[in-house]
Design an enzyme around this catalytic site. Sequence first.
Site, mmCIF file in Angstrom:
data_model
loop_
_atom_site.group_PDB
_atom_site.id
_atom_site.type_symbol
_atom_site.label_atom_id
_atom_site.label_comp_id
_atom_site.label_asym_id
_atom_site.label_seq_id
_atom_site.Cartn_x
_atom_site.Cartn_y
_atom_site.Cartn_z
ATOM 1 C CE1 TYR A 51 -4.207 -1.399 -0.234
ATOM 2 C CE2 TYR A 51 -3.589 -2.744 1.653
ATOM 3 C CZ TYR A 51 -4.456 -2.453 0.607
ATOM 4 O OH TYR A 51 -5.587 -3.225 0.418
ATOM 5 C CG ASN A 114 -12.680 -2.318 1.265
ATOM 6 O OD1 ASN A 114 -11.773 -3.043 1.638
ATOM 7 N ND2 ASN A 114 -12.522 -1.383 0.349
ATOM 8 C CG HIS A 117 -6.581 -4.810 -3.298
ATOM 9 N ND1 HIS A 117 -6.476 -3.447 -3.394
ATOM 10 C CD2 HIS A 117 -5.761 -5.326 -4.265
ATOM 11 C CE1 HIS A 117 -5.616 -3.143 -4.354
ATOM 12 N NE2 HIS A 117 -5.165 -4.271 -4.897
ATOM 13 C CD GLU A 128 -2.106 -4.293 -6.785
ATOM 14 O OE1 GLU A 128 -2.297 -3.155 -6.317
ATOM 15 O OE2 GLU A 128 -3.051 -5.041 -7.161
HETATM 16 P P1 CMP Z 1 -8.239 -1.125 -1.468
HETATM 17 O O1 CMP Z 1 -8.916 -1.361 -2.771
HETATM 18 O O2 CMP Z 1 -7.560 -2.282 -0.852
HETATM 19 O O3 CMP Z 1 -7.166 0.042 -1.654
HETATM 20 C C1 CMP Z 1 -6.853 0.976 -0.649
HETATM 21 C C2 CMP Z 1 -7.648 0.764 0.587
HETATM 22 O O4 CMP Z 1 -7.638 1.818 1.487
HETATM 23 C C3 CMP Z 1 -9.107 0.619 0.207
HETATM 24 O O5 CMP Z 1 -9.329 -0.584 -0.449
HETATM 25 C C4 CMP Z 1 -9.784 0.768 1.557
HETATM 26 O O6 CMP Z 1 -9.868 -0.437 2.253
HETATM 27 C C5 CMP Z 1 -8.810 1.700 2.260
HETATM 28 N N1 CMP Z 1 -9.428 3.010 2.418
HETATM 29 C C6 CMP Z 1 -9.771 3.861 1.453
HETATM 30 N N2 CMP Z 1 -10.308 4.972 1.982
HETATM 31 C C7 CMP Z 1 -10.296 4.806 3.331
HETATM 32 C C8 CMP Z 1 -10.710 5.591 4.426
HETATM 33 N N3 CMP Z 1 -11.254 6.791 4.226
HETATM 34 N N4 CMP Z 1 -10.537 5.091 5.659
HETATM 35 C C9 CMP Z 1 -9.962 3.880 5.845
HETATM 36 N N5 CMP Z 1 -9.556 3.081 4.831
HETATM 37 C C10 CMP Z 1 -9.724 3.545 3.603
#
Ligand code: CMP
Length: 140
Positions: A51, A114, A117, A128
Amino acid sequence: MAIERTFSIIKPDATERNLTGAINALIEKAGLRIVAQKRIHMTRKQAETFYAVHKARPFFGELVDFMISAPVVVQVLEGENAVLKYRDVMGATDPSKAAEGTIRKLHARSIGENSVHGSDAAETAALEIAQFFSGNEIVG
Ligand code: CMP
């Protein structure tokens, strides 16, 4: 249309709730093939590297802590237009904005937790995938 590969992570909030199979079923139903998969517990260094693009964001520390809080399942998905197709299957990053039937609408807890990814572009997918898989672990 060309066959493409994308990189996927089934995140800690999903593995903790035993949702790997349910998520894989949605992936396969969409016509994507799981051509590599392993369950790992990410190290802090792995998560920070993965990340790194978000390093300056206020949620970076929280994101890394979450990703190392429990096992994840890293995957390579293959199919026509796989990058965009998987983004459709996942739904919007924020589950409250995700479309009906998507993984995040069905399973995600919050924008941070969420569930999955997926790579945002073919070039990112290649980088990746290379972080977690060697060529002979991917069997198409
Ligand atoms: P991902 O697709 O894994 O890529 C970056 C990640 O950052 C995203 O999914 C979320 O899980 C996380 N993310 C993005 N915005 C926020 C936020 N406002 N607060 C916490 N986590 C976040």
